[in-house]
Design a protein around this motif. Sequence first.
Motif, PDB file in Angstrom:
ATOM      1  N   THR A 223     -13.831  96.415 -17.524  1.00  0.00           N
ATOM      2  CA  THR A 223     -12.695  97.294 -17.315  1.00  0.00           C
ATOM      3  C   THR A 223     -11.775  97.283 -18.538  1.00  0.00           C
ATOM      4  O   THR A 223     -11.436  96.223 -19.055  1.00  0.00           O
ATOM      5  CB  THR A 223     -11.897  96.839 -16.073  1.00  0.00           C
ATOM      6  OG1 THR A 223     -12.769  96.843 -14.956  1.00  0.00           O
ATOM      7  CG2 THR A 223     -10.744  97.769 -15.782  1.00  0.00           C
ATOM      8  N   VAL A 224     -11.415  98.483 -18.974  1.00  0.00           N
ATOM      9  CA  VAL A 224     -10.485  98.646 -20.098  1.00  0.00           C
ATOM     10  C   VAL A 224      -9.475  99.726 -19.715  1.00  0.00           C
ATOM     11  O   VAL A 224      -9.726 100.522 -18.812  1.00  0.00           O
ATOM     12  CB  VAL A 224     -11.210  99.029 -21.407  1.00  0.00           C
ATOM     13  CG1 VAL A 224     -12.146  97.928 -21.861  1.00  0.00           C
ATOM     14  CG2 VAL A 224     -11.947 100.330 -21.267  1.00  0.00           C
ATOM     15  N   PRO A 225      -8.341  99.793 -20.406  1.00  0.00           N
ATOM     16  CA  PRO A 225      -7.363 100.849 -20.109  1.00  0.00           C
ATOM     17  C   PRO A 225      -7.951 102.238 -20.386  1.00  0.00           C
ATOM     18  O   PRO A 225      -8.814 102.400 -21.255  1.00  0.00           O
ATOM     19  CB  PRO A 225      -6.208 100.561 -21.063  1.00  0.00           C
ATOM     20  CG  PRO A 225      -6.376  99.143 -21.489  1.00  0.00           C
ATOM     21  CD  PRO A 225      -7.845  98.864 -21.423  1.00  0.00           C
ATOM     22  N   LEU A 226      -7.448 103.228 -19.668  1.00  0.00           N
ATOM     23  CA  LEU A 226      -7.914 104.603 -19.881  1.00  0.00           C
ATOM     24  C   LEU A 226      -7.667 105.064 -21.304  1.00  0.00           C
ATOM     25  O   LEU A 226      -8.432 105.869 -21.837  1.00  0.00           O
ATOM     26  CB  LEU A 226      -7.233 105.565 -18.903  1.00  0.00           C
ATOM     27  CG  LEU A 226      -7.802 105.637 -17.497  1.00  0.00           C
ATOM     28  CD1 LEU A 226      -7.097 106.733 -16.708  1.00  0.00           C
ATOM     29  CD2 LEU A 226      -9.279 105.860 -17.482  1.00  0.00           C
ATOM     30  N   SER A 227      -6.628 104.561 -21.931  1.00  0.00           N
ATOM     31  CA  SER A 227      -6.363 104.956 -23.317  1.00  0.00           C
ATOM     32  C   SER A 227      -7.506 104.516 -24.228  1.00  0.00           C
ATOM     33  O   SER A 227      -7.877 105.238 -25.166  1.00  0.00           O
ATOM     34  CB  SER A 227      -5.029 104.371 -23.800  1.00  0.00           C
ATOM     35  OG  SER A 227      -5.059 102.959 -23.748  1.00  0.00           O
ATOM     36  N   ILE A 228      -8.102 103.373 -23.947  1.00  0.00           N
ATOM     37  CA  ILE A 228      -9.250 102.898 -24.728  1.00  0.00           C
ATOM     38  C   ILE A 228     -10.474 103.759 -24.430  1.00  0.00           C
ATOM     39  O   ILE A 228     -11.222 104.122 -25.338  1.00  0.00           O
ATOM     40  CB  ILE A 228      -9.547 101.411 -24.450  1.00  0.00           C
ATOM     41  CG1 ILE A 228      -8.360 100.549 -24.840  1.00  0.00           C
ATOM     42  CG2 ILE A 228     -10.830 100.965 -25.145  1.00  0.00           C
ATOM     43  CD1 ILE A 228      -8.007 100.580 -26.312  1.00  0.00           C
ATOM     44  N   VAL A 229     -10.680 104.105 -23.173  1.00  0.00           N
ATOM     45  CA  VAL A 229     -11.787 104.996 -22.810  1.00  0.00           C
ATOM     46  C   VAL A 229     -11.663 106.292 -23.602  1.00  0.00           C
ATOM     47  O   VAL A 229     -12.637 106.781 -24.188  1.00  0.00           O
ATOM     48  CB  VAL A 229     -11.808 105.287 -21.291  1.00  0.00           C
ATOM     49  CG1 VAL A 229     -12.891 106.298 -20.942  1.00  0.00           C
ATOM     50  CG2 VAL A 229     -11.995 104.005 -20.490  1.00  0.00           C
ATOM     51  N   SER A 230     -10.462 106.830 -23.646  1.00  0.00           N
ATOM     52  CA  SER A 230     -10.217 108.074 -24.355  1.00  0.00           C
ATOM     53  C   SER A 230     -10.479 107.922 -25.857  1.00  0.00           C
ATOM     54  O   SER A 230     -11.077 108.795 -26.491  1.00  0.00           O
ATOM     55  CB  SER A 230      -8.773 108.528 -24.112  1.00  0.00           C
ATOM     56  OG  SER A 230      -8.545 109.787 -24.667  1.00  0.00           O
TER      57      SER A 230
END
Length: 116
Positions: free
Chosen positions: A96-103
């Motif tokens: 799990t990573v922050p959505l900002s990292i996914v983006s």
Amino acid sequence: MKLNYDLIRGLLIIIEEDTDGYRNFYPEYFCHKLHGSATIQIRYHLKYLLDAKLIEGTYTRDAIIDITPLGRDYLDHVRNDTVWEKTKKRLQPLGTVPLSIVSQVAASCISSLLGL
């Protein structure tokens, strides 16, 4: 509950496709569209998207109205199936990573596919 990035992507795609900025959509609507996802998961992820300001809606009535500009930016990064699969593969070892990292990872995949 852990975030399900596939569910987040699916919800944003549905919201973008089906909303008009005025009508209310309720969690049950998304359950019908996303076969196999439990109502509690959908409610949790919709609340998360509201808290993250990726979608617009009301907490008191569980009504979703539209996707926000921030939500559109995120969706534009993860919309393409090829980019999405490459993004998930790169993120898999991290969990799990922050959505900002996914983006950011998705943006990197897009740049790579464009030869930038």
